[in-house]
Write a protein that holds these residues in place. Sequence first.
Motif, PDB file in Angstrom:
ATOM      1  N   ASP A  80      18.060  -0.907 -30.598  1.00 63.01           N
ATOM      2  CA  ASP A  80      18.207   0.273 -29.763  1.00 63.01           C
ATOM      3  C   ASP A  80      18.401   1.510 -30.641  1.00 63.01           C
ATOM      4  N   GLN A  81      18.721   2.626 -30.007  1.00 64.63           N
ATOM      5  CA  GLN A  81      18.838   3.890 -30.739  1.00 64.63           C
ATOM      6  C   GLN A  81      19.952   3.842 -31.783  1.00 64.63           C
ATOM      7  N   ASP A  82      21.073   3.233 -31.431  1.00 64.59           N
ATOM      8  CA  ASP A  82      22.202   3.181 -32.366  1.00 64.59           C
ATOM      9  C   ASP A  82      21.872   2.328 -33.585  1.00 64.59           C
ATOM     10  N   ASN A 134      12.103   6.439 -25.132  1.00 62.90           N
ATOM     11  CA  ASN A 134      12.883   7.436 -25.868  1.00 62.90           C
ATOM     12  C   ASN A 134      13.236   6.939 -27.276  1.00 62.90           C
ATOM     13  N   THR A 135      13.324   5.611 -27.450  1.00 63.28           N
ATOM     14  CA  THR A 135      13.534   5.064 -28.797  1.00 63.28           C
ATOM     15  C   THR A 135      12.285   5.276 -29.645  1.00 63.28           C
ATOM     16  N   LEU A 136      11.128   5.004 -29.071  1.00 60.28           N
ATOM     17  CA  LEU A 136       9.870   5.210 -29.785  1.00 60.28           C
ATOM     18  C   LEU A 136       9.667   6.689 -30.117  1.00 60.28           C
ATOM     19  N   TYR A 187      22.064  11.056 -31.857  1.00 60.65           N
ATOM     20  CA  TYR A 187      21.471  10.355 -30.713  1.00 60.65           C
ATOM     21  C   TYR A 187      22.014   8.935 -30.600  1.00 60.65           C
ATOM     22  N   GLY A 188      22.197   8.270 -31.753  1.00 64.65           N
ATOM     23  CA  GLY A 188      22.771   6.932 -31.744  1.00 64.65           C
ATOM     24  C   GLY A 188      24.162   6.916 -31.147  1.00 64.65           C
ATOM     25  N   ILE A 189      24.995   7.871 -31.545  1.00 63.55           N
ATOM     26  CA  ILE A 189      26.358   7.963 -31.010  1.00 63.55           C
ATOM     27  C   ILE A 189      26.319   8.263 -29.507  1.00 63.55           C
ATOM     28  N   LYS A 190      25.495   9.219 -29.132  1.00 56.99           N
ATOM     29  CA  LYS A 190      25.405   9.630 -27.724  1.00 56.99           C
ATOM     30  C   LYS A 190      25.008   8.455 -26.832  1.00 56.99           C
ATOM     31  N   MET A 191      24.003   7.691 -27.259  1.00 56.15           N
ATOM     32  CA  MET A 191      23.482   6.623 -26.410  1.00 56.15           C
ATOM     33  C   MET A 191      24.424   5.434 -26.327  1.00 56.15           C
ATOM     34  N   GLU A 207      15.468  12.754 -24.256  1.00 56.01           N
ATOM     35  CA  GLU A 207      15.958  12.457 -22.919  1.00 56.01           C
ATOM     36  C   GLU A 207      14.843  12.465 -21.874  1.00 56.01           C
ATOM     37  N   LYS A 208      13.776  13.207 -22.153  1.00 59.73           N
ATOM     38  CA  LYS A 208      12.669  13.295 -21.200  1.00 59.73           C
ATOM     39  C   LYS A 208      11.835  12.021 -21.172  1.00 59.73           C
ATOM     40  N   CYS A 209      12.084  11.105 -22.099  1.00 55.95           N
ATOM     41  CA  CYS A 209      11.253   9.901 -22.215  1.00 55.95           C
ATOM     42  C   CYS A 209      12.034   8.634 -21.870  1.00 55.95           C
ATOM     43  N   SER A 210      13.024   8.750 -21.010  1.00 50.99           N
ATOM     44  CA  SER A 210      13.894   7.604 -20.765  1.00 50.99           C
ATOM     45  C   SER A 210      13.340   6.622 -19.738  1.00 50.99           C
ATOM     46  N   LEU A 211      12.390   7.051 -18.897  1.00 51.67           N
ATOM     47  CA  LEU A 211      11.853   6.167 -17.866  1.00 51.67           C
ATOM     48  C   LEU A 211      10.338   6.281 -17.760  1.00 51.67           C
ATOM     49  N   ARG A 212       9.713   5.159 -17.383  1.00 53.87           N
ATOM     50  CA  ARG A 212       8.302   5.154 -17.010  1.00 53.87           C
ATOM     51  C   ARG A 212       8.214   4.927 -15.500  1.00 53.87           C
TER      52      ARG A 212
END
Length: 322
Positions: free
Chosen positions: A25-27, A58-60, A155-159, A192-197
């Motif tokens: 994941d991001q972290d 959003n990770t990609l 971003y890692g901390i936030k997520m 944040e804009k890429c969190s869902l499909r």
Amino acid sequence: MTKLEELLKVIKKNKVYIQTHNYPDQDAIASAFGLKILLRNKGVDATICYNGQIDKDNTLEMIEQLGIELFMVDEVKMKPDDEIILVDGQKGNSNMEDFAGKEIACIDHHPKQEVDSYLFYDIRSDVGACSSIIAGYFFENNMEMTVDTATALAYGIKMDTAALSRGVSELDIDMFYYVYKRADAEKLRSFEKCSLRKADLEAYKKAISTLKIQGRLGIANIGADCSEAIIGSISDFLLSLAEVDFTLVYSHRVGGLKFSVRSESKSVDAGKVIKEALKGYGDGGGHGAMAAGFIPNVNTEKEVAEMARLVEERVTRLVTAI
């Protein structure tokens, strides 16, 4: 001696591998990236590697925009005497593949397991994000970080702390402030804009239609073949319900049954609950606030239904008993 200096003492080669947990994941990725930069500044070349799949947009997006280079394990020619540093996971975890090299060090924020085989370890289970530990290495050693490194760590901390609202420690707060001042805020917003499909909405629809609430426990079957990322996201989503303090979300995928759990109750440890619930059939673990598990070799609809019912009953008993 700082933690980074202790780590450098056990590294004997000019090249090492940094291994994240499976399906990073991001972290995990931010921690590995930050550690790679730290080691590079000290003359050690590092390659980030993992097993599994990176399936969240959003990770990609983070990987692409920040120029993070990482490889599947079968893309690298690792030898038995190659040195590995584990980040955001520990040897023996069900989500940490055993690679060909030797694990000389571990940096993690999950509950401590067997550590005797490491030459160095820095495991702090009271910290919300592994990225906070890595950011602390920069701070302790007064080392400059690039904007992209700061952005990744922020971003890692936030997520992993749900925007500093879950499992957060003073270190997480201090390090988020430290890296955010150095990060690219516009890039953070773009992730944040890429969190869902659009396709993910079907899983949310399934979760809502199958949701069962028993006491303060919310349980949902979100259908087959859902990604690791969406299972966790829906678990977080259900936890936002006023009636729910603990969630169990599951999805059948090729090879078995995947579970995600979340807890907002100080008296109910998510990691301990899922580990106990899967005993004898699979394995799981994580933090007090968030965890996951997997039962292999569950294939037919009948097997899925029976195993899901068993786990639901165990989790219900464990959660309501506290």
